[in-house]
Design an enzyme around this catalytic site. Structure first.
Site, PDB file in Angstrom:
ATOM      1  N   GLU A  33       0.846  -1.201   0.000  1.00 22.51           N
ATOM      2  CA  GLU A  33       0.000   0.000   0.000  1.00 22.51           C
ATOM      3  C   GLU A  33       0.880   1.249   0.000  1.00 22.51           C
ATOM      4  OE1 GLU A  33      -2.560   2.886  -0.032  1.00 22.51           O
ATOM      5  OE2 GLU A  33      -3.259   0.823  -0.272  1.00 22.51           O
ATOM      6  N   GLY A  38      -6.694   0.637   4.525  1.00 15.42           N
ATOM      7  CA  GLY A  38      -8.135   0.900   4.460  1.00 15.42           C
ATOM      8  C   GLY A  38      -8.542   1.620   3.200  1.00 15.42           C
ATOM      9  N   GLY A  39      -7.563   2.173   2.488  1.00 17.40           N
ATOM     10  CA  GLY A  39      -7.836   2.804   1.205  1.00 17.40           C
ATOM     11  C   GLY A  39      -8.747   4.020   1.306  1.00 17.40           C
ATOM     12  N   GLY A 180     -24.191  16.069  -9.565  1.00 18.00           N
ATOM     13  CA  GLY A 180     -25.368  15.656  -8.801  1.00 18.00           C
ATOM     14  C   GLY A 180     -25.556  14.158  -8.774  1.00 18.00           C
ATOM     15  N   ILE A 183     -22.491  10.820  -4.763  1.00 14.24           N
ATOM     16  CA  ILE A 183     -21.601  11.496  -3.823  1.00 14.24           C
ATOM     17  C   ILE A 183     -22.006  12.958  -3.644  1.00 14.24           C
ATOM     18  CG2 ILE A 183     -19.223  12.241  -3.429  1.00 14.24           C
ATOM     19  CD1 ILE A 183     -18.316   9.691  -4.867  1.00 14.24           C
ATOM     20  N   GLU A 202     -25.716  19.950 -11.934  1.00 11.67           N
ATOM     21  CA  GLU A 202     -25.602  18.658 -12.606  1.00 11.67           C
ATOM     22  C   GLU A 202     -25.892  18.820 -14.096  1.00 11.67           C
ATOM     23  OE1 GLU A 202     -25.342  15.107 -14.132  1.00 11.67           O
ATOM     24  OE2 GLU A 202     -24.703  15.457 -12.070  1.00 11.67           O
ATOM     25  N   GLY A 266     -17.176  12.129 -10.247  1.00  9.06           N
ATOM     26  CA  GLY A 266     -16.868  10.725 -10.496  1.00  9.06           C
ATOM     27  C   GLY A 266     -15.466  10.328 -10.086  1.00  9.06           C
ATOM     28  N   HIS A 439     -43.279  -6.720  13.602  1.00 11.51           N
ATOM     29  CA  HIS A 439     -44.061  -5.483  13.584  1.00 11.51           C
ATOM     30  C   HIS A 439     -43.909  -4.772  14.920  1.00 11.51           C
ATOM     31  CE1 HIS A 439     -47.352  -2.691  12.866  1.00 11.51           C
ATOM     32  NE2 HIS A 439     -47.807  -2.988  14.090  1.00 11.51           N
TER      33      HIS A 439
END
Length: 462
Positions: A33, A38-39, A180, A183, A202, A266, A439
């Site tokens: 890493e 944990g990235g 939009g 995230i 967006e 993104g 319930h």
């Protein structure tokens, strides 16, 4: 040269899970890493953002507590403490992962790894020192990175990505969110619930373009209710930082000024400069091509998670990590990823699986039947005072085969798992309806939706 049975490149939720599983199966394992255990997920992604979402939800509920008969003075926000708690949560989890790896005797090698040749990875440490790791099997788990177009003047404070919003104490009164998608909408939820003025821009005609259109519209309504200005079908033509103000020009719309701009358009797979070309590993555009066993085109090399799958979810990466590790350790495992949950942590939450209604109708036409059970008919939702949402189930009318479902409302990211399990094991909608649900719960709405689909609704008029 250190030698291993399995070497994992990347310690995110796919990589560390793969390393633990391989070691548990008896393979001598290492994990490489270059930044943090944990990235993205644990450090600057899903975990800190969910800690922030829980905080914002509490803050928002306190502002509306009078409706529940609770007298409460106006809550005061200390964002420095909010972020301190968030960092504590992250530290606890990443520390826990590191302990799990050590307990399984997984060697942790910090540095940037690059495939050198078949069965070898060259690792470069932060100080420039290099070493070569040899392994019979290699699992690539390099994940993804935030997309940072050059058109935006990123500076880490005023124009930022989620890497900064999940770690910084800076919180201005006005915030612009570019993008939009899931995230962007989650952070719009956080900031608006904390009393900030939020504008979200967006390019597509609606928010969360990949979601069921009906559900996406509910997310938009929820954000607008919290004061978010939603500009869909809009494009930012320019952005600059003037002192402490971000100035953005939006095509056909008034200029937007804010104290911070979060660009959330993104993530891109991390596949550059890791040695894929040298080994001739096949690609599907920017994604490493793998089969259901997570095997690449190169023998002994597997790939998992965001670098090898278009579904960018931590839980998908973890499942792929288990499959790859099983195979790398000499066992047999596969998963076609036909059924898995997708989650959106806006308020209300969204949990979905399988096909959306439009996808189902495109594939099966009039053979599809859809039922929608509204949370206005849910006793638990009424008790919580939170009735926005529904359970939508999509199935084939003749056979009752469940094709997909979308849940929107409180705890929907938990509720959806029942339907995921049903689809995974090919239960029919009749069997879902016949299952006794406790319930009152939010989960019982799944059973109600199944009964509604069958034309046997009790608590709503179908």
């Amino acid at each position: 040269m250190s030698k291993y049975d399995v070497a994992v490149l990347g310690a995110g939720p796919g990589g560390y899970v793969a390393a633990i599983r391989a070691a548990t199966l008896g393979a001598k394992t290492c994990i490489i890493e270059n930044k943090y255990i944990g990235g993205t997920c644990l450090n600057v992604g899903c975990i800190p953002s969910k800690a922030l979402l829980h905080t914002s939800e509490m803050f928002h509920q306190m502002t509306e507590s009078a409706d529940f008969g609770i007298a409460c003075t106006t809550p005061k926000l200390d964002y420095t403490k909010v972020m301190a708690r968030t960092r504590t949560v992250v530290k606890q989890l990443t520390g826990g992962v590191e302990q799990l790896l050590k307990a399984r005797k997984v060697d942790i090698i910090m540095g940037t790894g690059r495939l050198k040749q078949a069965g070898q990875i060259e690792v470069t440490a932060a100080d420039g020192a290099t070493q070569t790791v040899a392994a019979q099997n290699i699992i690539i788990a390099t994940g993804s990175r935030v997309v940072q177009p050059k058109a935006f003047p990123f500076d880490g404070k005023y124009v930022v990505t989620t890497n900064e919003t999940t770690t910084s104490d800076y919180l201005p009164n006005d915030i612009l969110i570019v993008g939009g998608g899931i995230i962007g909408c989650e952070f719009a939820t956080i900031y608006s619930e904390l009393g900030r003025k939020v504008t979200i821009v967006e390019m597509m005609p609606s928010l969360c373009p990949g979601l069921d259109k009906e559900i996406a519209s509910q997310i938009a309504r929820s954000l607008k209710k919290r004061g978010v200005e939603v500009l869909t079908g809009s494009k930012i033509t320019s952005m600059k930082v003037d002192g402490e103000t971000v100035v953005a020009e939006v095509e056909g719309k008034p200029t937007v000024k804010a104290g911070m701009a979060l660009v959330a358009i993104g993530r891109a797979p991390v596949v550059e400069d890791i040695g894929l070309e040298a080994l001739g590993i096949a690609m599907d555009k920017q994604i490493i091509k793998v089969d259901a066993r997570c095997q690449t085109s190169a023998p002994g090399i597997y790939a998992i998670g965001d670098c090898a799958c278009r579904y960018q979810y931590a839980h998908v990466a973890s499942r792929m990590g288990i499959v790859a590790a099983e195979n790398a350790a000499g066992h047999k495992a596969s998963d076609d990823l036909r059924v898995f949950p997708a989650a959106v942590y806006t308020h209300p939450e969204v949990g979905s699986c399988g096909l959306s209604e439009s996808e189902a109708r495109e594939q099966h036409g009039d053979a599809v039947k859809v039922a929608k059970f509204p949370l206005t008919a849910s006793g638990m939702a009424r008790a919580f005072g939170d009735t926005q949402g529904m359970i939508k189930i999509i199935a084939l009318e003749k056979t009752g085969e469940i094709l997909g479902a979308t849940c929107i409302g409180p705890h929907s990211t938990d509720v959806v798992h029942e339907i995921v399990l049903a689809m995974k094991h090919e239960l029919t909608i009749d069997e879902l309806a016949e299952t006794i649900h406790a319930h009152p719960t939010f989960s019982e709405a799944v059973g109600e939706a199944a009964e509604l689909w069958l034309g046997k609704a009790i608590h709503t008029i179908g």
